[in-house]
Design an enzyme around this catalytic site. Sequence first.
Site, PDB file in Angstrom:
ATOM      1  N   TYR A 153      -9.087  -8.674  -5.248  1.00  0.00           N
ATOM      2  CA  TYR A 153      -8.007  -8.104  -6.056  1.00  0.00           C
ATOM      3  C   TYR A 153      -7.833  -8.824  -7.393  1.00  0.00           C
ATOM      4  CZ  TYR A 153      -6.017  -5.127  -2.422  1.00  0.00           C
ATOM      5  OH  TYR A 153      -5.808  -4.144  -1.503  1.00  0.00           O
ATOM      6  N   ARG A 193      -0.899  -2.308  -6.726  1.00  0.00           N
ATOM      7  CA  ARG A 193      -1.079  -3.421  -5.783  1.00  0.00           C
ATOM      8  C   ARG A 193      -1.977  -4.495  -6.391  1.00  0.00           C
ATOM      9  NH1 ARG A 193      -0.939  -4.685  -0.129  1.00  0.00           N
ATOM     10  NH2 ARG A 193      -2.948  -5.310   0.728  1.00  0.00           N
ATOM     11  N   LYS A 208      -2.422  -1.471   7.603  1.00  0.00           N
ATOM     12  CA  LYS A 208      -3.875  -1.387   7.783  1.00  0.00           C
ATOM     13  C   LYS A 208      -4.312  -2.415   8.833  1.00  0.00           C
ATOM     14  CE  LYS A 208      -8.043  -1.297   4.963  1.00  0.00           C
ATOM     15  NZ  LYS A 208      -8.548  -1.427   3.587  1.00  0.00           N
ATOM     16  N   HIS A 248      -3.168   2.561  -6.196  1.00  0.00           N
ATOM     17  CA  HIS A 248      -3.553   1.270  -5.617  1.00  0.00           C
ATOM     18  C   HIS A 248      -3.675   0.182  -6.693  1.00  0.00           C
ATOM     19  CE1 HIS A 248      -4.705  -0.804  -1.971  1.00  0.00           C
ATOM     20  NE2 HIS A 248      -5.708  -1.374  -2.609  1.00  0.00           N
ATOM     21  N   ARG A 304       0.871  -1.174   0.000  1.00  0.00           N
ATOM     22  CA  ARG A 304       0.000   0.000   0.000  1.00  0.00           C
ATOM     23  C   ARG A 304       0.912   1.229   0.000  1.00  0.00           C
ATOM     24  NH1 ARG A 304      -2.029  -3.526   3.982  1.00  0.00           N
ATOM     25  NH2 ARG A 304      -4.116  -4.297   3.512  1.00  0.00           N
ATOM     26  N   HIS A 331      -3.625  -9.466   4.258  1.00  0.00           N
ATOM     27  CA  HIS A 331      -5.072  -9.603   4.461  1.00  0.00           C
ATOM     28  C   HIS A 331      -5.375 -10.635   5.539  1.00  0.00           C
ATOM     29  CE1 HIS A 331      -5.709  -8.214   0.044  1.00  0.00           C
ATOM     30  NE2 HIS A 331      -5.614  -7.181   0.863  1.00  0.00           N
TER      31      HIS A 331
END
Length: 182
Positions: free
Chosen positions: A152, A112, A36, A109, A11, A143
Amino acid sequence: LFRLLYTCGLRVSEALHLKVADVDLDAGVLAIYGAKGDKERLVGISDSMLAYMKSYRSNPLVANAKSIYFFPAPDGGFYDTSTIYDIFRKCLFDAGIPHRGRGKGPRLHDLRHSFAVHILNKWSSEGKDIYTCLPILRTALGHDRITTTEKYLRLVPEAYMEVTEPFNDRFHTITEVLCNEE
């Protein structure tokens, strides 16, 4: 910075907050802290990216900066994300790639997302079992749930012929339209 976002699937905030102490250029590993959800993880660095990072850090402007950050801002702190987004949009403009507005992309983003899709396609072309590889990708992206990682990914017909081929005779025009969407 942009290359690191793509090659490691980071990120923007993770890359900007990287400290010199978090980057082991000998072992080829990044330690991501406070990501995150306040998560931590280790991320491997490819050989080509590692060489680029070593070259970057040996630049006298960077090497002599009195900063704890791997990508030091002129004031010694870390860059603000809005500055990086502005630079990214300028790069898009210089390359003749239109930016369609906030949230419509191309976005930083998306680097990613591209990392996730390209690594999955690489594994697929190598004949690896995607279902056993997804947890590895989930961990690399930081994640908690596999369903987050799945968001994704895009089904690319060329990589999944066993899924799309049986339907080509009956639905050829539909798969053709879907393939040409992007």
